[in-house]
Enzyme design. Structure first.
Site, short mmCIF file in Angstrom:
data_model
loop_
_atom_site.label_atom_id
_atom_site.label_comp_id
_atom_site.label_asym_id
_atom_site.label_seq_id
_atom_site.Cartn_x
_atom_site.Cartn_y
_atom_site.Cartn_z
N ASN A 10 70.50 34.51 25.71
CA ASN A 10 69.38 33.57 25.69
C ASN A 10 69.36 32.95 24.29
O ASN A 10 69.02 33.62 23.32
CB ASN A 10 68.09 34.34 25.98
CG ASN A 10 66.85 33.47 25.82
OD1 ASN A 10 66.95 32.26 25.62
ND2 ASN A 10 65.68 34.09 25.90
N TRP A 11 69.74 31.70 24.22
CA TRP A 11 69.86 31.05 22.91
C TRP A 11 68.53 30.52 22.40
O TRP A 11 68.47 29.93 21.32
CB TRP A 11 70.92 29.93 22.97
CG TRP A 11 72.32 30.47 23.04
CD1 TRP A 11 72.69 31.79 22.98
CD2 TRP A 11 73.54 29.73 23.15
NE1 TRP A 11 74.05 31.91 23.04
CE2 TRP A 11 74.60 30.65 23.16
CE3 TRP A 11 73.82 28.36 23.26
CZ2 TRP A 11 75.94 30.26 23.26
CZ3 TRP A 11 75.16 27.96 23.37
CH2 TRP A 11 76.20 28.91 23.37
N LYS A 12 67.47 30.68 23.16
CA LYS A 12 66.12 30.28 22.72
C LYS A 12 66.17 28.88 22.08
O LYS A 12 66.95 28.05 22.52
CB LYS A 12 65.56 31.35 21.77
CG LYS A 12 65.61 32.75 22.42
CD LYS A 12 64.85 33.81 21.69
CE LYS A 12 64.97 35.14 22.44
NZ LYS A 12 64.16 36.20 21.85
N HIS A 96 59.95 34.61 30.60
CA HIS A 96 60.27 35.30 29.34
C HIS A 96 58.97 35.57 28.58
O HIS A 96 58.05 34.76 28.62
CB HIS A 96 61.22 34.43 28.51
CG HIS A 96 61.78 35.17 27.34
ND1 HIS A 96 61.08 35.35 26.17
CD2 HIS A 96 62.96 35.83 27.17
CE1 HIS A 96 61.81 36.08 25.33
NE2 HIS A 96 62.95 36.38 25.92
N GLU A 98 58.20 35.24 25.60
CA GLU A 98 57.80 34.18 24.66
C GLU A 98 57.10 33.04 25.41
O GLU A 98 56.20 32.39 24.88
CB GLU A 98 59.03 33.69 23.88
CG GLU A 98 59.44 34.72 22.83
CD GLU A 98 60.92 34.75 22.54
OE1 GLU A 98 61.64 33.79 22.85
OE2 GLU A 98 61.36 35.78 21.97
N GLU A 168 62.41 43.53 29.29
CA GLU A 168 62.43 43.28 27.85
C GLU A 168 61.11 43.73 27.25
O GLU A 168 60.12 42.98 27.27
CB GLU A 168 62.62 41.78 27.57
CG GLU A 168 63.92 41.22 28.13
CD GLU A 168 64.33 39.94 27.43
OE1 GLU A 168 65.42 39.91 26.87
OE2 GLU A 168 63.55 38.97 27.42
N GLY A 174 63.63 40.87 19.04
CA GLY A 174 63.78 40.27 17.72
C GLY A 174 63.28 41.16 16.59
O GLY A 174 63.09 40.69 15.47
N SER A 214 66.73 43.40 21.15
CA SER A 214 67.56 43.89 20.04
C SER A 214 68.86 44.55 20.51
O SER A 214 69.30 45.54 19.93
CB SER A 214 66.76 44.83 19.13
OG SER A 214 65.66 44.14 18.58
N GLY A 235 69.36 38.08 22.78
CA GLY A 235 68.88 36.93 22.02
C GLY A 235 69.76 36.72 20.80
O GLY A 235 70.86 36.19 20.89
N GLY A 236 69.27 37.17 19.65
CA GLY A 236 69.92 36.92 18.36
C GLY A 236 71.42 37.17 18.34
O GLY A 236 72.19 36.35 17.82
P1 13P Z 1 66.73 39.72 20.78
O1 13P Z 1 68.06 40.20 21.32
O2 13P Z 1 66.88 38.76 19.64
O3 13P Z 1 65.83 40.88 20.45
O4 13P Z 1 66.01 38.89 21.94
C1 13P Z 1 65.92 39.44 23.21
C2 13P Z 1 65.44 38.40 24.15
O5 13P Z 1 64.31 37.95 24.08
C3 13P Z 1 66.39 37.87 25.14
O6 13P Z 1 65.75 37.12 26.11
#
Ligand code: 13P
Length: 252
Positions: A10-12, A96, A98, A168, A174, A214, A235-236
């Protein structure tokens, strides 16, 4: 039952179109010989058609990070499921944390979005997870139960052929704080049983349940070794092709 592992990035709200294509092409090249794992990346809407074109015919699939539940209309700033599908995407991340936290999404809006995705042949990746205070108050299972049950309310199992769940925990996103193997194991088993209760054992057996929060090259192996963990939503650590390929290659 063997479920093909699903590793998604997920590149957000990261990467311009140029940067997204560059990373996507690197991933496409690095995954050319890979089999036995499904790979998906979800760039921003703006990069979606560019990335889909760049990875067409490769082992890398593309998904959206969100969608609006109407097909078209006067909804300034929104993007619909048919538009996403037409851009070359096959998946849509829905609900998600967020989106729930910053954009007011609820289990009811998530349900409408899953309907819109399923109606046009996009596979929904339904995200669920408790906050730290909910976990501390021992409400984790109640929250997950509601997020899943309300999210898929009104669906028959035949309409949700390829449902993917992504657990999640909000406190692990994050933050560098991964849930422990025991915590993940407990939740994933709970979710498998919940899907069995809502649908059937057969359906639960083929539903993939991802862990997100993470996930990194150095913890993915331990997470993927948990019986009910069928993949990762990253994510990251998915933003960089070298780091993401090390997650995709979790078996090595
Ligand atoms: P991180 O891997 O950066 O913690 O993010 C997870 C996430 O929200 C994937 O959708």
């Amino acid at each position: 039952m063997t479920r093909t592992p699903f590793i998604a990035g997920n590149w957000k709200m990261y990467k311009t179109g140029t940067q997204a294509v560059e990373t996507a092409v690197a991933l496409k090249d690095m995954t050319a010989e890979i089999s036995g794992v499904d790979i998906m990346i979800a760039p921003t809407f703006l990069s979606l058609p560019l990335v889909a074109q760049a990875v067409a015919g490769s082992n890398v699939r593309v998904g959206a990070q969100n969608l609006y539940h109407k097909n078209e209309g006067a909804f300034t700033g929104e993007v619909s499921a048919p538009m996403i599908k037409d851009s070359g995407a096959e998946y849509a991340i829905i609900g998600h944390s967020e989106r729930r936290q910053y954009f007011g999404e609820t289990d009811a809006s998530v349900n409408l979005k899953i309907r819109a995705a399923a109606d046009c042949g996009l596979t929904p990746v339904l995200c669920i997870g408790e906050t730290e205070s909910q976990r501390d108050a021992e409400k984790t299972f109640n929250i997950l139960d509601k997020q899943v049950s309300d999210g898929v309310k009104g669906f028959g199992s035949d309409e949700l052929n390829d449902l993917i769940l992504a657990y999640e925990p909000v406190w692990a996103i994050g933050t560098g704080k991964t849930a422990t193997a025991d915590q993940v194991d407990e939740v994933h088993q709970y979710l498998r049983n919940l899907i069995t209760r809502l649908y059937s054992k057969d359906f639960a057996d083929k539903t993939r349940i991802l862990y997100g929060g993470s996930v990194k090259p150095d913890n993915v192996k331990e997470l993927m070794a948990i019986e009910d963990v069928d993949g990762a939503l990253v994510g990251g650590a998915s933003l960089n092709a070298e780091s993401f390929i090390n997650i995709i290659n979790f078996r090595n």
